[in-house]
Design an enzyme around this catalytic site. Structure first.
Site, mmCIF file in Angstrom:
data_model
loop_
_atom_site.group_PDB
_atom_site.id
_atom_site.type_symbol
_atom_site.label_atom_id
_atom_site.label_comp_id
_atom_site.label_asym_id
_atom_site.label_seq_id
_atom_site.Cartn_x
_atom_site.Cartn_y
_atom_site.Cartn_z
ATOM 1 N N GLU B 148 33.170 -72.866 -14.732
ATOM 2 C CA GLU B 148 31.836 -73.179 -14.183
ATOM 3 C C GLU B 148 30.682 -72.500 -14.909
ATOM 4 O O GLU B 148 29.907 -71.741 -14.329
ATOM 5 C CB GLU B 148 31.790 -72.844 -12.694
ATOM 6 N N GLU B 301 38.720 -79.062 -9.064
ATOM 7 C CA GLU B 301 38.719 -78.274 -7.827
ATOM 8 C C GLU B 301 38.153 -79.090 -6.678
ATOM 9 O O GLU B 301 37.215 -79.849 -6.843
ATOM 10 C CB GLU B 301 37.842 -77.003 -7.945
#
Lengths: 669, 669, 669
Positions: B148, B301
């Site tokens: 991320e 995710e």
């Protein structure tokens, strides 16, 4: 230890703001108002020590003598809350670094680093000067160290001391890694020097629930050390004089329990918001009394009239200060002190209420109210002093638990421990069911009923102790968010509520968070004395799977409709309840009433709604306080008992009427 | 390139948090749940490299072998999202400086300067160690670089690199002055060294729309370089293993299109807010799929249950995770991965949902749902893998445009590109009209209909390309705030919408901004298939003066009542529409429906409202997904077509009923 | 002093943004629109002085000649609002330090330390260059120094200069301690070097009402010096050219009265929010006119169309700019200038309205409106120039009082001096009762009626002056929060309202603060011409105890029901009123109307509601302005008087109709 023989009445006086003529007028007004104690010189460091090591106490000598000559005692404050500008300038290390990493400049008060060695050196030195001079002065009633501690600091000294504190707490870096569970997000450290304070610079203050928790403990310990730095000096000169500090009404920041262990008595400043209901104010008194296991305490400050730092500073209504004062005494205060005696001409608090306002005379509503109050309190003599509340019910309240609950991220941003605790307290207080608010290390066996709302953090062996308490016949109540984490805020593996599993006979698998506008229902299996079969609940919903416990109520809605939300487990000789959600006030009031009845806990007397009743028992007397918080007349029923009305020196019994806002102080025979 | 032969099911696993016994139990539970992929070791840098250059991979070797021995593949993550504390301490340059000019201290994760040479050196070194060791391990399914990305930095390194980046982009300072139009507010510079990063220290981050725009491009490029720094190392050892990163659900900060050009496939983390409607989640899938021109992607995710960082973390309702998982696959995902496999004991995310919660066993609602889902996905084998959506309509979406629109000051503070784009997408999606969301450089001719809401920034020759597209017969829709500025956000002189003037046949003279409570009306000249003659509009009102275009609707109120708000221009073989305002959802739904009908674009199947239908076509199969988002039973009508229900292995045709929240996966013959 | 012979019409022009061809086109458009003045080169420092001391004025020479050759005058601005990047880089001392202690980096404009010696040196140097070159240019109408001053700074230079400023103000440290009442909170200082600027680093900027007050005075004085630094250079070359600066519409930060004393005429930028009612805009004109005792002023900026920095930037409605322009002139403006003549291509204000928009031609609604306005203004010739408003009523307004009121903590956080002043002004303005807004040092005897809302700070002998004014026959009105503090914001001991006690004949003992949702009532003892006997009031309630005054109204609710809230005292030949609360608009309108009638103050003419009427009298003419702010047609009644309609060159008398939004400009005979 030197003891009072009356309720101290008076408060903060800052004579260095006034000329001699004004002080002389003040003395006359104080006498007129029945003032018998002045707290000073809270803010006089710069005046007392204009240069490092050069002290000028003569003016204070004279002042104390003058005050004492008017029969007024003094509570002497070390003036260390506001260090002189020269100290900040000469030793910038005394100034704090804030959570944003910014070195502060001189200003305000309570604006120093509690770990600064130079601050501590100079603070101890002036405390020493004061103690040397006044420790045996007959006017001296108590020592008041500094003022409303509570400054955070993130300076290099604090950084270094925090690492030492951690080393002491955890021993090795390996143990720290384990206890902090640093494997999460790859936070493993290999040396203590790699640990940074939790600040805005790394966001750990809000995103690392364990480091921040330890920082708050460290800050508390550091503040307590800072207090002890002066207190030990004061005690040296005359161990008979009690030492305290005035704790701030904002009580979350420092673990006041740790502070309390260093005090001879608790002192605290009560500044309710104009919108605080009576039970909320009462709860704070209960918390503060619990800090030293029920010992009576000093109400060190309250406002005689409007404050200046609320959003809207309403005038205290006629009788309001009297009511608040008696409420304090009713809950354990032995003093009735105010900030401030004379209204300041300038500065941040120039519009804060005072005994004597800018007008400078006693011809004011407030001064007249104060005078009347002084007279009443004098008439009570020493009857209530050291009197204790006798409760068989207790609510467990803990600062570490508070911090851990609110530092945890999820399940809801609205987690507010104090507010949730207050709902349980309210259910007792508004029915005049005597209840203590106790520390986590309090002896549970003193009570028949223990309620521990949101007991997230399991420490001090509390799981075993509760289990033992129930086994021996106690009644215990737990709620959502219980038995979750250990002392380092690590979740305890195995089903919730962990160490309370056995005594509660349930497991909790999941917790749903409700938005503020959402509700669920508690559907009771049986009425068991409740008026309704269905009550609203909100905030969080634990999905409870009873193992041994009996289901008393289930959820009425959502996909977990039919799943248990309220259970009872019979365990040993006692019972343990689990409330998996946040019930309505209505439910709690009825349910707590029933529970108390089950435990044989009764209201002191029957009374109309909104009438508060407490009872303090000392070796001298057994005194009942009745306060009518209503806008209307109300009643209390003493039945056949006859009591002595101490304010009117008459006897009362049977059903008695009490005016709106009025107070009764009654001695039991 | 190594390819999957099944839908990967599993997710993030952090074994360094657990002891061996726990890991062994996890393996059993994973097998039971049908897990076939684990992503690791995302956060293990500090564990793998406790001292600079000293690596400890043995535990990971064993772990990967153990996982593989259970038939579970691994997606190996370089652990560079969380640098070790020793690295931050030894080389403080790796720590970022924030927009307020504050040097950060060690903490959190994704907390490094992407331009730090030392960070890149150490990140490449550990990537090299990993690749050397595991590049040919049979368990290895893919590389996952860091985690991320998205940290801004304003340190001296970034300051210097930004100036170099500008020099490269603009060549000379004269050209930069021209392109930045520095004559406004006297901002002319004479050397690149006079250029300061846009921060809170000069307020340029919000008040200088061109410098900030270039900073965002620079940050994207720097981040892509930082990715490439590791990816190139990984590819060196085994070019057959695909390399990606998991892009954050918060997608505004970095131009993900630039990132995507560096990836072998897109990977992204889907964390919808509990209140996000289905179309909004679908739109994000569409955007992510469009980044690599429709290529299928990895869902890296999602949460198996509640999150912990939403304001109110609701439990995932029964079936909700299944529905979200199929929605992802229906829109192009080839994987179904979760954060996280086992719930952490501590830290920021200790209350985030997981396959295995703190209870530590599989006897939970969620684990049972996961197990069922795993079984279903396994039954789909490789049928959907690499399947593509076939749409003839497209919505243009561009990060540079997004930034420029929202950086511009005026006409309204409520400018929200994503929200406005989503209204157009919703009109397609809720009618099951297949639509791609495309990059600005996509080939327009692949489509019959192109909608480009708020096409403020004209770059990549888009004006000419759209003109050509329409000329050749395409249908094009533009809206307010189109054709305004060039690539440097400089307004294009001449009437709006600048380069789209000709194809649209209009000029726009002024734009009125409406307050949130204000509305205007679109009054249609003719009904042309719409149900009403009058629809509400709000936000902005362009005053359109048609030059060649036909007026389809005019404003119904205010001083510009009667002025055009909707026009159509026939141009070459095609048509170009301009909607000068923000129409109601109702209008858009009907109007987009009509437009598609005009273009021969139809819904896949007729169905009840709230039923989502998509269709992925691969070389292996043509698979239809039907998802009922309603709280009630609904229907879909396959008419005469017969399809194979892959989850139930039965044939379906005609009007079929589908349960609330249920999903159909159907193979077309 | 050089004087205008017409209303200047035109505005800010930034030719350095444009090429020669564009400028030539602009000249043609300007001529067409009747433009006769251009303000320039506000932002050209970097262009005029690319290297320290190296000047390039040739382009500006040519430009001014070209402008002048089109018959357009120039107002020449020193370009010192935006220092060149090289200056900030070479001498970082010119950059400010903000209130958070952060050194700023180069950017924006008005982004320098007003106390920087290097800034002042370079600013004076370029002003000198300009003056040398253009002081006698025939095109030069006025000097315009810099632009919208108002930057705070907390750098070391400011710190040092603040101490010197304090030393000059207070003489000795002993006197400073006394005047600042530092004994409060132990803030005694022993050297000037111990005094720190009030910033976020010590919180004194919000919690120390006296230090912050002096900082604001210091900042004003420093800014005035900074202005004078350039103005004195300009005046040296040609004392005949008037010098001013354009003061920002945001007027709280600097005491504009101090600034005004340095100007030859007031110049100010009028940017009303779209939601500002007409009276609020009018009030700002009144305030600005009062700064130089009623002298006419320059309207230096307003927007020809939408702004870009409002939350919602609405288009100016047809006729709106005309109406605002005439409103300015009606209240004392001698110019009608705009920001900006041509819309910028880029930067923060690229979407701000302009004479010529991005289209680049005159074929726009706004350009046509401007052209019509230019023609009208030209027809007025010099008739209104230097015309003065003749009012016998005045409202007292003072910056020091504003600061002190809002810096004081308590009684209510909602203290908003401007808003409260505006309620009184509204009562006059909406009844067309001529009223000035005056400085505290204005001669009161010029008026029959003086209203001084919230006269918290007693300075400039105002108590005695008001007492004298009433004694001689004046009518005076005071309100809650009057007579509280001295010039250092120290409360004046003795009962409120201190020095106004005697003239008002009352004492105020307490002030209650009402929450926003709370109300009390004013119950009138007698109707005295009011329509009702009872009016709502809110915000604050002073409890008034009349000593000599007569009670006109009492509170209707709360514990102070029956206590006076409105009193009148006959004193000498005059009357003094005290309004102890914040009455409703309705009350104020009626009451002010009655009061004016008592004082013989009448509306200029009778007119429908929403019609604004003013009257400016010069040596040349007596001109009446009538503006219909209504959405509908309205009327004004001139009765028997005959006036010359200057815009239509016709005579009017009797009851005249006026279109919605229209304006009449009438010459009295």
């Amino acid at each position: 230890m030197k003891k009072a023989d009356k309720i101290y009445f008076g408060g903060d006086y800052n004579p260095d703001q006034w000329d001699e003529q004004t002080i002389d007028e003040d003395m006359k007004l104080f006498k007129r108002a029945g003032v018998n104690l002045a707290v000073l010189p809270v803010f006089s460091w710069a005046k007392l020590e204009p240069l490092e090591g050069e002290y000028h106490f003569e003016w204070l000598d004279q002042l104390i003598d003058k005050i004492w000559s008017h029969g007024i005692s003094v509570c002497l404050a070390t003036p260390t809350t506001a260090q002189p500008a020269w100290l900040s300038k000469k030793y910038p290390e005394v100034l704090p670094v804030d959570i944003a990493g910014r070195k502060r400049t001189h200003g305000m008060r309570v604006f120093f680093c509690v770990n600064s060695l130079k601050y501590r050196e100079r603070a101890a030195a002036i405390a020493d000067e004061m103690a040397k001079r006044y420790a045996h002065h007959p006017a001296l009633a108590a020592w008041h160290v500094s003022n409303e501690y509570g400054t955070s600091c993130y300076c290099p000294t604090c950084q270094a001391k925090f690492r030492l504190w951690l080393k002491k707490r955890y021993g090795t870096i390996e143990n720290l890694n384990k206890m902090w569970h640093t494997s999460f997000w790859g936070r493993t450290v290999y040396e203590f020097d790699e640990i940074m304070l939790p600040t805005e610079l790394n966001d750990d203050y809000r995103f690392n629930p364990v480091i921040q928790l330890d920082y708050m403990r460290f800050l508390t310990d550091s503040t307590a050390e800072c207090f002890e730095n002066e207190a030990s000096v004061l005690r040296k000169y005359n161990p008979e004089i009690p030492v305290m500090t005035n704790m701030s009404g904002y009580i979350r920041k420092l673990d006041q329990r740790v502070m309390a262990d260093h005090l001879d008595m608790v002192g605290w400043d009560n500044y309710p918001a104009p919108t605080d209901p009576p039970y909320f104010v009462a709860m704070k008194h209960e918390i503060m009394r619990g800090l030293r296991h029920g010992q009576s305490y000093w109400l060190t400050e309250q406002s005689p009239n409007q404050q200046n730092w609320q959003p809207y500073n309403k005038l205290k209504r006629p009788g309001e200060v009297r009511r608040l004062s008696y409420q304090a005494i009713a809950h354990g205060a032995d003093t009735c002190l105010f900030f401030q005696m004379r209204q300041s001409a300038a500065g941040q608090e120039q519009f804060h209420g005072a005994f004597i306002n800018h007008g400078g005379h006693g011809n004011t509503r407030i001064f007249r109210e104060m005078t009347a109050l002084g007279e009443e309190l004098a008439s009570l003599k020493d009857k209530v002093l050291e009197g204790r509340i006798q409760a068989k019910a207790a609510i467990l309240f803990d600062w570490n638990n508070w911090w851990a609950l609110e530092l945890s991220s999820g399940p809801s941003q609205d987690m507010d421990y104090l507010k949730l605790i207050s709902k349980y307290y309210q259910a007792f207080q508004e029915q005049n069911l005597p209840v203590d608010i106790i520390r986590m290390d309090e002896e549970l066996e003193k009570y028949d009923l223990v309620v521990a709302p949101l007991l997230h953090m399991m420490k001090e062996n509390i799981g075993e102790r509760i289990t033992g308490f129930v086994e021996k016949g106690g009644t215990f109540v737990a709620t959502m968010r219980s038995g979750i984490a250990d002392e380092e805020n690590r979740c305890i593996f195995g089903d919730y509520p962990g160490p309370l599993n056995k005594v509660l006979g349930i497991r909790v698998e999941e917790t749903d968070a409700l938005r503020p506008e959402e509700r669920n229902m508690m559907e009771l299996r049986e009425a068991f004395g409740m008026r309704e079969k269905s009550y609203a609940c909100d905030f969080l919903c634990d999905l409870i799977y009873p193992e041994k416990a009996e289901t008393l109520a289930v959820y009425g809605q959502d996909f977990y409709k039919g799943i248990a939300c309220l259970t009872r487990n019979t365990f040993g000789k006692g019972k343990a309840y689990y409330i998996g959600t946040n019930p309505s006030e209505e439910f709690l009031k009825e349910w707590v009433g029933n529970l108390c009845a089950d435990c044989g806990i009764m209201a002191l007397y029957e009374a109309a709604e909104g009438v508060e009743i407490t009872n303090r028992v000392s070796q001298k007397a057994d005194v009942v306080f009745v306060i009518n918080h209503n806008q209307e007349k109300a009643w209390v029923d003493f039945k056949e008992e006859t009591l002595l009305d101490l304010l009117h020196q008459s006897e009362v019994s049977g059903k008695v009427s009490i005016e709106s806002g009025d107070v009764l102080v009654l001695e039991r025979k």
